[in-house]
Design an enzyme around this catalytic site. Sequence first.
Site, PDB file in Angstrom:
ATOM      1  N   HIS A   1      28.191 -45.499  38.386  1.00 17.45           N
ATOM      2  CA  HIS A   1      27.855 -46.908  38.213  1.00 17.45           C
ATOM      3  C   HIS A   1      26.341 -47.125  38.113  1.00 17.45           C
ATOM      4  O   HIS A   1      25.868 -47.860  37.249  1.00 17.45           O
ATOM      5  CB  HIS A   1      28.434 -47.708  39.381  1.00 17.45           C
ATOM      6  CG  HIS A   1      28.545 -49.173  39.120  1.00 17.45           C
ATOM      7  ND1 HIS A   1      29.365 -49.995  39.855  1.00 17.45           N
ATOM      8  CD2 HIS A   1      27.946 -49.979  38.213  1.00 17.45           C
ATOM      9  CE1 HIS A   1      29.266 -51.240  39.399  1.00 17.45           C
ATOM     10  NE2 HIS A   1      28.405 -51.254  38.416  1.00 17.45           N
TER      11      HIS A   1
ATOM     12  N   TYR B   1      33.153 -53.797  42.758  1.00 17.99           N
ATOM     13  CA  TYR B   1      33.603 -55.150  42.457  1.00 17.99           C
ATOM     14  C   TYR B   1      34.639 -55.670  43.460  1.00 17.99           C
ATOM     15  O   TYR B   1      34.919 -56.866  43.486  1.00 17.99           O
ATOM     16  CB  TYR B   1      34.209 -55.228  41.055  1.00 17.99           C
ATOM     17  CG  TYR B   1      33.283 -54.881  39.922  1.00 17.99           C
ATOM     18  CD1 TYR B   1      31.913 -54.690  40.108  1.00 17.99           C
ATOM     19  CD2 TYR B   1      33.781 -54.740  38.621  1.00 17.99           C
ATOM     20  CE1 TYR B   1      31.075 -54.357  39.062  1.00 17.99           C
ATOM     21  CE2 TYR B   1      32.947 -54.415  37.565  1.00 17.99           C
ATOM     22  CZ  TYR B   1      31.598 -54.212  37.789  1.00 17.99           C
ATOM     23  OH  TYR B   1      30.788 -53.884  36.728  1.00 17.99           O
TER      24      TYR B   1
END
Length: 272
Positions: free
Chosen positions: A105, A47
């Site tokens: 992730h 991110y």
Amino acid sequence: MDHLQTQGISLPRLGLGTFRMQGDVCRAAVESALALGYRHIDTAEMYANEDAIGRAIASFPLPRNDLHLTTKVWHKNLAPDAIRRAFDTSLNKLRVEFVDLYLVHWPSRSMNLPAVFETMVKLKEDGLTRAIGVANFTMSLLKTTVEEIKAPIACNQIEYHVMLSQSKVKSYLDNKGIPLVAYSPLLQGCAESNATLIEIGKKHNATVAQVALKWLLDQPGVAVIPKASRTESQKANLDALKVDLDDDDRRAIGALPKDKRLVNPGFAPAWD
């Protein structure tokens, strides 16, 4: 705020997602959420906002043990040495001595799953993360992880909302006592014009977003992490906890199409 107990941690069931929020916008959003009472912040190496979140946490007068912080290692960094480097970088950016939950992730087709979890477990044993888990894992990957490797995963974070069925994965997780953390719970805004959700919202003096969140929160073993940068939206999401859906509402939502997958990158696994 209700919590889910999993692998020694207490996970607030409503958190703040931060995907696509960066810089000062992200910092302000996290500061706003903490001031409103959010105690679950979700981020990831990919991110590119861990530094902004770290600044927000550092500026807010909150004991570290009162905050749940999740971050994730990207699928290109799943070799053992790369995991450790990525983790150290995340920890430094977040300005904390430990995270509460560290996730894979996305799975990688080239990963050595036993080696991945050997490294993740070592981070847990060293006190650098309180728990470990996965995101975007399919049934087959979950079975390998839980039954063969016997990794102590604390959750599977997956896309889940009123228009995407995750019944098989959720049933497996429920049977194993592993929480499901729902990302994109508001369909990235795609549900706002849905007539069924609008009518249910009118019935309860609630927004479509609040109806969609409460449908998830009414399910045992589910936590949600809606993204919201504005204080008004963050507060509205918290107020979803007050909505009282009934059986008719749940039947109506259950009858909606359940095949709308919004997140399906080229490196995603074959969904089963």
